[in-house]
Design a protein around this motif. Structure first.
Motif, PDB file in Angstrom:
ATOM      1  N   ALA A 158       0.817  -1.212   0.000  1.00 51.07           N
ATOM      2  CA  ALA A 158       0.000   0.000   0.000  1.00 51.07           C
ATOM      3  C   ALA A 158       0.853   1.267   0.000  1.00 51.07           C
ATOM      4  N   LEU A 159       1.958   1.252   0.752  1.00 50.38           N
ATOM      5  CA  LEU A 159       2.752   2.468   0.939  1.00 50.38           C
ATOM      6  C   LEU A 159       3.736   2.747  -0.189  1.00 50.38           C
ATOM      7  N   GLU A 160       4.237   1.708  -0.831  1.00 48.91           N
ATOM      8  CA  GLU A 160       5.301   1.903  -1.832  1.00 48.91           C
ATOM      9  C   GLU A 160       4.936   2.928  -2.904  1.00 48.91           C
ATOM     10  N   PRO A 161       3.707   2.914  -3.472  1.00 47.64           N
ATOM     11  CA  PRO A 161       3.406   3.902  -4.524  1.00 47.64           C
ATOM     12  C   PRO A 161       3.331   5.337  -4.017  1.00 47.64           C
ATOM     13  N   THR A 162       3.255   5.549  -2.697  1.00 42.27           N
ATOM     14  CA  THR A 162       3.137   6.902  -2.154  1.00 42.27           C
ATOM     15  C   THR A 162       4.490   7.554  -1.890  1.00 42.27           C
ATOM     16  N   GLN A 163       5.575   6.814  -2.057  1.00 39.53           N
ATOM     17  CA  GLN A 163       6.900   7.308  -1.700  1.00 39.53           C
ATOM     18  C   GLN A 163       7.779   7.517  -2.934  1.00 39.53           C
ATOM     19  N   SER A 164       8.641   8.542  -2.856  1.00 35.62           N
ATOM     20  CA  SER A 164       9.575   8.871  -3.941  1.00 35.62           C
ATOM     21  C   SER A 164       8.848   9.020  -5.276  1.00 35.62           C
ATOM     22  N   GLN A 165       7.755   9.774  -5.232  1.00 38.15           N
ATOM     23  CA  GLN A 165       6.957   9.962  -6.438  1.00 38.15           C
ATOM     24  C   GLN A 165       7.692  10.863  -7.425  1.00 38.15           C
ATOM     25  N   GLY A 166       7.580  10.516  -8.694  1.00 32.36           N
ATOM     26  CA  GLY A 166       8.209  11.307  -9.742  1.00 32.36           C
ATOM     27  C   GLY A 166       7.382  12.518 -10.106  1.00 32.36           C
ATOM     28  N   PRO A 167       7.928  13.383 -10.990  1.00 30.76           N
ATOM     29  CA  PRO A 167       7.226  14.610 -11.377  1.00 30.76           C
ATOM     30  C   PRO A 167       5.914  14.358 -12.089  1.00 30.76           C
TER      31      PRO A 167
END
Length: 208
Positions: free
Chosen positions: A63-72
């Motif tokens: 659940a959390l992985e897509p919320t972190q280090s998001q690209g532009p």
């Protein structure tokens, strides 16, 4: 809930926890296959036993992985009139039971009566949290897990409801420019998150 992009920081303790729990699951399996050896079987405390905590940690990671280090390309969270850029926030739904299991897991791993072999395993996986000047251990990892659980269990307020509604109304991949009221709500919410996760040192604000 609202989850702030902290450049992957919340994922590190969860990944370490996953590795620990995977190893404990292997130990359990080995003991069950070797019952005839006459040795005392490994007895893991709840919820470490039977991969219960492992399943919860893996669900939280997914659940959390897509919320972190998001690209532009994920869209920016901007102050009124685009004056500067905030760390992105994501509206996320996770199971309350998984947060409760994370708390219980941290409590079990931090218990002073924890089996010495398990404590050593936790210490080994916690080393990289210490940085350059000190060697981290079990207490450091448990502290991070407790703080992460608190961040995920942030009590809803009028501020979080206002921000949640705005973020949900913003199409994916587009910039979200906050109103003055939303900016004030963001500041108060970020301050609460800051005290839980960063112990008051400040959630980064990225200039635009």
């Amino acid at each position: 809930m609202l989850v702030v992009d902290l450049d992957g920081e919340p994922l590190a303790p969860l990944r370490a926890l996953e590795e620990i729990l995977l190893r404990l699951g292997t130990w359990e399996d080995d003991d069950r296959r070797d019952l005839s050896a006459g040795t005392e079987p490994l007895r893991l405390p709840t919820p470490l036993a039977d991969r219960v905590a492992l399943a919860a940690a893996q669900r939280l990671l997914i659940a959390l992985e897509p919320t972190q280090s998001q690209g532009p390309g994920c869209g920016r969270l901007l102050a009124p009139d685009g004056r500067y850029e905030h760390a992105p926030m994501t509206v996320l739904t996770v199971g309350a039971a998984d947060i409760d299991l994370l708390c219980a897991t941290a409590d079990a791993l931090g218990h002073p009566g924890l089996d010495a072999d398990i404590a050593e395993l936790v210490d080994d996986h916690a080393e990289h949290f210490g940085g350059t000047y000190r060697r981290a251990g079990r207490t450091d990892l448990v502290s991070l897990l407790v703080r992460l659980a608190g961040l995920l269990d942030l009590a809803p307020t009028d501020d979080t409801r206002l921000l949640t509604a705005r973020l949900q109304a913003t199409p994916p991949g587009t910039d979200c420019v906050l109103s003055d009221a939303e900016e004030a709500a963001h500041a108060r919410t970020a301050d609460r998150m800051n005290h839980l996760w960063a112990r008051g040192s400040g959630i980064d604000r990225y200039l635009y």
